[in-house]
Motif scaffolding. Structure first.
Motif, mmCIF file in Angstrom:
data_model
loop_
_atom_site.group_PDB
_atom_site.id
_atom_site.type_symbol
_atom_site.label_atom_id
_atom_site.label_comp_id
_atom_site.label_asym_id
_atom_site.label_seq_id
_atom_site.Cartn_x
_atom_site.Cartn_y
_atom_site.Cartn_z
ATOM 1 N N ASP A 1 0.359 -1.562 0.498
ATOM 2 C CA ASP A 1 -0.267 0.108 -0.372
ATOM 3 C C ASP A 1 1.003 1.229 -0.115
ATOM 4 O O ASP A 1 2.039 1.374 0.288
ATOM 5 C CB ASP A 1 -1.146 0.119 1.013
ATOM 6 N N SER A 2 0.428 1.901 -0.681
ATOM 7 C CA SER A 2 1.385 3.661 -1.254
ATOM 8 C C SER A 2 1.967 3.798 0.564
ATOM 9 O O SER A 2 3.014 4.723 0.414
ATOM 10 C CB SER A 2 -0.404 4.555 -1.944
ATOM 11 N N HIS B 1 5.895 4.058 0.697
ATOM 12 C CA HIS B 1 6.218 5.329 0.479
ATOM 13 C C HIS B 1 6.847 5.280 2.063
ATOM 14 O O HIS B 1 8.119 6.178 2.268
ATOM 15 C CB HIS B 1 5.691 6.274 1.272
ATOM 16 N N ASP C 1 5.224 0.652 -6.332
ATOM 17 C CA ASP C 1 4.654 0.218 -5.423
ATOM 18 C C ASP C 1 4.752 -1.457 -4.751
ATOM 19 O O ASP C 1 3.586 -2.084 -4.183
ATOM 20 C CB ASP C 1 3.500 0.875 -4.259
ATOM 21 N N SER D 1 -3.162 -2.987 -9.737
ATOM 22 C CA SER D 1 -2.851 -1.306 -9.331
ATOM 23 C C SER D 1 -4.699 -0.629 -8.696
ATOM 24 O O SER D 1 -4.664 -0.480 -8.310
ATOM 25 C CB SER D 1 -2.645 -0.327 -10.613
ATOM 26 N N GLY E 1 -2.634 10.599 -7.372
ATOM 27 C CA GLY E 1 -2.463 9.185 -7.736
ATOM 28 C C GLY E 1 -2.990 8.237 -8.154
ATOM 29 O O GLY E 1 -4.494 8.409 -8.362
ATOM 30 N N LYS E 2 -3.015 6.109 -7.620
ATOM 31 C CA LYS E 2 -4.115 5.871 -8.043
ATOM 32 C C LYS E 2 -5.644 6.392 -7.494
ATOM 33 O O LYS E 2 -6.461 6.304 -8.391
ATOM 34 C CB LYS E 2 -3.741 5.027 -7.067
ATOM 35 N N ASN F 1 -0.368 9.438 0.480
ATOM 36 C CA ASN F 1 -0.088 8.732 1.414
ATOM 37 C C ASN F 1 1.050 9.198 2.260
ATOM 38 O O ASN F 1 2.123 8.552 2.886
ATOM 39 C CB ASN F 1 0.998 7.673 0.578
ATOM 40 N N SER G 1 -6.821 7.608 3.310
ATOM 41 C CA SER G 1 -5.189 7.847 3.194
ATOM 42 C C SER G 1 -5.186 6.343 4.453
ATOM 43 O O SER G 1 -5.851 6.738 5.591
ATOM 44 C CB SER G 1 -4.371 8.691 3.575
ATOM 45 N N TYR H 1 1.398 1.408 -14.611
ATOM 46 C CA TYR H 1 1.512 1.215 -13.608
ATOM 47 C C TYR H 1 1.562 -0.855 -14.299
ATOM 48 O O TYR H 1 1.271 -1.286 -13.798
ATOM 49 C CB TYR H 1 -0.208 1.160 -12.819
#
Length: 345
Positions: free
Chosen positions: A46-47, A51, A136, A166, A194-195, A268, A290, A343
């Protein structure tokens, strides 16, 4: 032998809790009668977790691989001890427990994506083959176990495995957005490049049409270009989501003081709770998808500034969330192109 359908029989430490909050679980790959054994192809971390790992060890594939291996070896699952989050996986069904045979729509050889977190999934990594720093994702050789209560989706045949992974990784966000957004509203999306942010933007745009406004917040030039390419935001703000007063002033200006009916947080990084709350109108709604969100910061922060807003914690599961998310990509050629470029490797 049949285990608990929620997987509590796999918990080693501490006893009496379910697998997700447990510190350590049993990742022995001898399955119980109500478990499914999966031959894992790829992990999608997961992002927030990915990160954090990159921030800790640097943007180095070998170091990221070593960190992921150490977490799984220590905990029996991919459960980042800093963020508390995991991710998901794709793999091939290797064995189905005798108690589940004929009761589920799976057979040995089916390729699936798990729709439950890696933070509760028994996982054994035998080899890390490739780390994709910009996605990721990690290719591995290994095995995992899905509990009886575990949710999964068969991979679609009209898109690549990595593209589907993704999308499905963040499927809860667009599904919840579909429930929350109404025509005529102002919608503010943090992490719009972002995604999950892109998917939420697309869903919100379909609901609003021309009757409503979407404001997206992005941080990097790259994210801004992505959000601009999608072309569904009425306004794009570039800035730091942890700067609450900056966000408040920008949203206030773009909404003529009305602020946002719905705020969707898809970033994230930590410390974005107050920016999300300040962007909302009185009695507005804030959806924290998040995994870097702190419940304490959100609850006490809203109280401290006298804001009466409804706050929703981002449940990664919603009824039909996989289908909703895959379908929104199918309906939007530009969105699909963006996801395939970023992705589908």
């Amino acid at each position: 032998m049949k285990g608990c359908k929620f997987g509590s029989h796999r918990v080693i430490e501490p006893k009496g809790v379910l697998p997700q909050p447990a510190w350590k679980i049993d990742n022995n790959m001898e399955i119980y009668d109500n478990e499914i054994l999966i031959n894992v192809i790829r992990l999608n971390i997961d992002s927030a977790s990915f990160h954090q790992i990159v921030e800790e060890v640097g943007k180095d594939e070998a170091k990221v691989a070593d960190k992921v291996l150490s977490i799984v070896e220590q905990r029996g699952k991919m459960h980042n001890p800093v963020t508390g989050s995991g991710g998901m996986l794709i793999g091939v069904v290797e064995k189905i427990g005798s108690d589940l045979e004929g009761k589920i729509d799976l057979k040995v050889g089916d390729k699936i994506s798990t729709l439950v977190s890696l933070s509760l999934t028994p996982l054994r990594i035998d080899k890390i083959k490739k780390v994709y720093l910009d996605q990721d994702q990690i290719d591995i050789e290994g095995k995992a176990i899905l509990f009886e209560s575990g949710v999964y989706a068969k991979l679609p045949d009209d898109m690549s495995e990595t593209l589907a992974l993704s999308i499905l990784d963040v499927a809860g966000a667009p599904a919840q957005t579909e429930r929350l957004v109404k025509k005529g509203q102002n919608v503010f999306i943090l992490g719009a490049g972002g995604k999950s942010g892109l998917l939420c933007t697309a869903v919100a745009r379909e609901i609003l049409g021309d009757d409503g406004k979407i404001i997206g917040l992005v941080h990097s030039d790259r994210s801004k270009k992505t959000a601009e390419k999608l072309g569904m935001c009425d306004h794009i703000i570039q800035g730091n989501a942890t700067d609450a007063l900056f966000v408040y002033n920008e949203v206030n200006k773009l909404t003529d003081g009305q602020m946002s009916d719905v705020v969707i947080n898809c970033v994230n990084v930590p410390d974005t709770e107050m920016a999300s709350i300040l962007a909302a109108k009185d009695r507005g709604l804030v959806y924290f998808f998040s995994m870097a969100t702190s419940f304490t910061k959100a609850a006490l922060g809203a109280e401290g500034i006298g804001y009466d807003v409804d706050m929703i914690i981002g449940n990664g599961y919603a009824h039909k969330h996989a289908q909703i998310s895959l379908d929104v990509v199918r309906r939007n050629p530009v969105l699909r192109e963006i996801f395939e470029e970023k992705y589908s490797k």
